[in-house]
Motif scaffolding. Structure first.
Motif: not given
Length: 529
Positions: A93, A95, A99, A108, A111-112, A346, A350, A406
Motif C-alpha cells: 500500500t 501507507a 511507513r 502511515s 495515509v491509510a 490498507l 497499516n 496525502t
C-alpha cells in the motif's frame, strides 16, 4: 468470470496479500491496460460526468477531459519510482511506503485512514451508477427497500467474487467491460447525432437549457461555455483531480500488480487514448438534453443520474439498450471491486498489523483483508443511502478533497526526504479539517443537503476554486513552514529505511526477485536467480 478468476494466472493460493490483493504482481502491459482502464474509467465516466453535463454543463462535467490528459505525464514521472521501491521492500500500500520512508507509524496511519475514507464515496459512485441502470429497467420502487433491493443484490455478488478471487476478478472482467463500453460508445457517437438532428441541434438544445434561469437561485441552470467567473473553478477542478487520481489506493494497487516498472511507463503513455472516450461520453449529456429524456425516478423525483440510461432506453432498440445497460453495470462492478480490495489492504497492513497484531501471518493478513473488503462496501452503502446523489460527481470530488492531502507525503517523498514527518502530519490534519468543513458548508439549493458541491471561494477573495486544491495549497504551506522550524530546532525525525537505489530498481535486481514468483507473459513462472 469473477469466481473463475481465482484460478487465472495463479502462482499459488490466495492466502497472502501479494496473491489476493495484487494478483501475484505479475500483470504485463496488455492486462494492465485493461485493469487500469477498468480501474480509472468507472461509473464516474459513464454516469456521473454526462449527468453533470446534462444538469449543469461544462464546469462540473467537461473538466474531466483535461484532467485525464494532465494526469498521465505526472504518473509517468513518479509512479515507476513507487513501483520500484515497493517491489524492493514488499510494500503493498502507499501507507507502507510512507511507513518505511519516514519511519512514522502515525503518518502511515493518517495515509491509510485517508485512503479508506476517500475510497468509500468513490465506491458509492459506482453503486449509484448501477442503481440508475436498475431504475431505468423498472427494478425498484418508491419505498426504501424496493428501491435499493436490486442494488443490494448486485452489492452481494460484487462482495462474493471479490472475497473469493481478489484482484484477478476485476482484471479478468475488465476485458468484457472495455469491449462493451467501446462498442456502446462507437454506436452511440455514430448513430445518435443523426437521430437527434445533428450536432448543431444538440449543442443548441444544450445551450438553451443551461442558460435558462433557475427559479430557486435566480441564476442560469448551468454553464454551456464557462464565463470568466468559471475559469478558476474549471482549471482547479481539473488540476486538483489530476493530482488526486493516483493517490487513491486502488490506483496504486493496479500499478503495484504489474511485473516491471516499464509496464507502468508504457501504460502511462497509452492510457490517454481513454481520454478521447471520456470526451465522447461527456457529450452524451448534451444528447440527453436534445432527446428530452424523462429523468424522474420511480419515486417521482428528478434524478440527473438517469439521463444516460434513459437516453439509451429511449433511442436504441431494446436489445442494444440491454447491452448498454450491461456495459454501465459491469463498468461499475470492476472498479468497485478494485477499490474495496485496495482499501482492505490498507486496513490490514497499516492498521491491523501495525497496531493490533504485529506478528500476523500472511494467511491471517489475507483473511482480514478479505473480511475488510466487505466492510468497506458497507461503508460505501452509507454514502449511497445518506448523501445527496443529485450530482453524483460530487461523491468522487469529495473523495478527491481528502486523498489529495496525502500527496506531499507520498509523491514528494519519492524524490526527497526533506519534509519532516511531524510537519507532514500537521499539514495533513489541518487540510483535512479545512477541506471537510468547506465541503460540508456547500449546500445544494435544489435539495437543501450539505456536501452539495466541491467548489468554494478562495479565502479572502471572491474567486471560486476546487476545495481540494485550496486545502492542498494550505497543506503545502504548513508543511514547508513547520519543516523549516522543526529542522532549525533539530527535532528528531524518523528513520528512512529506503535507499536511493530502491527508486530505480527493476525486476531481476537484487531484492526485487525475492518477492513471490511472478508470471511471465506466457503464463510460466520464471526460475529464481
Amino acid at each position: 468470470m469473477g469466481f473463475m478468476a481465482a484460478r487465472w494466472r495463479s502462482t499459488g493460493d490466495l492466502d497472502n496479500l501479494d496473491e489476493w490483493g495484487l494478483g501475484g504482481r505479475g500483470f504485463g502491459t496488455f492486462i494492465t491496460w485493461f485493469l487500469l482502464g477498468g480501474d480509472l474509467y468507472t461509473a464516474y465516466t459513464f454516469i456521473a460526468v454526462p449527468a453533470a453535463m446534462y444538469a449543469t454543463g461544462a464546469v462540473t462535467g467537461f473538466f474531466a477531459v483535461p484532467y485525464t490528459i494532465v494526469v498521465y505525464p505526472l504518473i509517468f514521472v513518479f509512479m515507476a519510482r513507487l513501483w520500484s521501491v515497493s517491489h524492493r521492500h514488499g510494500y503493498v500500500t502507499p501507507a507502507d511506503f510512507v511507513r518505511g520512508r519516514y519511519g512514522s507509524r502515525w503518518l502511515s496511519l493518517a495515509v491509510a485512514l485517508t485512503g479508506i475514507l476517500a475510497t468509500m464515496p468513490y465506491i458509492a459512485l459506482q453503486l449509484v451508477g448501477m442503481q440508475a441502470v436498475f431504475e431505468t429497467m423498472g427494478l425498484g420502487g418508491d419505498n426504501l427497500l424496493a428501491k435499493d433491493l436490486p442494488l443490494l443484490i448486485a452489492f452481494a455478488v460484487l462482495a462474493a467474487y471479490t472475497y473469493s478471487s481478489g484482484l484477478r476478478a476485476p482484471a479478468m472482467i475488465a476485458f468484457v467491460k472495455d469491449g462493451l463500453i467501446y462498442l456502446v460508445i462507437a454506436v452511440a457517437i455514430l448513430y445518435l447525432p443523426s437521430a437527434l438532428g445533428g450536432w448543431d441541434a444538440i449543442f443548441g438544445a444544450a445551450e438553451q437549457k443551461l442558460t435558462t434561469e433557475n427559479p430557486a437561485t435566480g441564476k442560469p441552470v448551468g454553464s454551456f461555455i464557462p464565463g470568466a467567473t468559471g475559469y478558476s473553478a474549471y482549471w482547479t477542478l481539473a488540476l486538483g483531480s489530476a493530482l488526486a487520481l493516483f493517490m487513491y489506493p486502488h490506483s496504486v494497487t493496479a500499478v503495484l500488480s504489474t511485473k516491471t516498472r516499464n509496464v507502468v511507463r508504457r501504460n502511462a503513455a497509452i492510457l490517454p487514448a481513454y481520454s478521447l472516450l471520456l470526451g465522447l461520453l461527456a457529450l452524451l449529456g448534451f444528447m440527453a438534453i436534445k432527446a428530452n429524456v424523462d429523468i424522474k425516478g420511480l419515486d417521482g423525483l428528478p434524478n440527473p443520474q438517469l439521463a444516460i440510461p434513459r437516453l439509451f432506453d429511449q433511442e436504441f432498440p431494446s436489445w442494444f439498450a440491454g447491452i448498454a445497460f450491461a456495459a454501465i453495470a459491469v463498468g461499475a462492478l470492476v472498479p468497485a471491486a478494485i477499490m474495496s480490495i485496495a482499501a482492505a489492504n490498507l486496513f490490514t497492513r497499516n492498521i491491523y498489523k501495525e497496531f493490533l497484531k504485529k506478528d500476523a501471518s500472511p494467511a491471517q493478513e489475507a483473511k482480514v483483508s478479505k473480511l475488510s473488503s466487505l466492510l468497506v462496501k458497507f461503508g460505501a452503502l452509507v454514502f449511497v443511502l445518506g448523501m445527496d446523489k443529485t450530482i453524483s460527481l460530487n461523491l468522487q470530488l469529495l473523495g478527491g478533497i481528502w486523498i489529495l492531502q496525502t500527496f506531499p507525503a507520498i509523491v514528494v517523498g519519492l524524490f526527497t526526504r526533506w519534509f519532516h514527518k511531524w510537519a507532514l502530519l500537521a499539514g495533513w490534519a489541518i487540510a483535512m479539517i479545512y477541506g471537510t468543513i468547506e465541503a460540508y458548508n456547500v449546500v445544494n439549493p435544489a435539495t437543501g443537503k450539505h456536501f452539495g458541491g466541491s467548489v468554494a471561494n478562495i479565502p479572502f477573495t471572491d474567486t471560486t476554486a476546487y476545495i481540494g486544491l485550496i486545502a492542498f495549497a494550505l497543506n503545502l504551506v504548513i508543511v514547508i513552514v513547520l519543516t523549516l522550524i522543526l529542522r532549525a530546532l533539530k527535532v528528531a525525525d524518523g528513520d528512512d529505511t529506503t535507499h536511493a537505489s530502491d527508486y530505480t530498481a527493476d525486476r531481476g535486481d537484487p531484492g526485487v526477485h525475492d518477492l513471490p514468483d511472478l508470471l511471465d507473459e506466457g503464463g510460466a513462472a520464471p526460475a529464481k536467480s
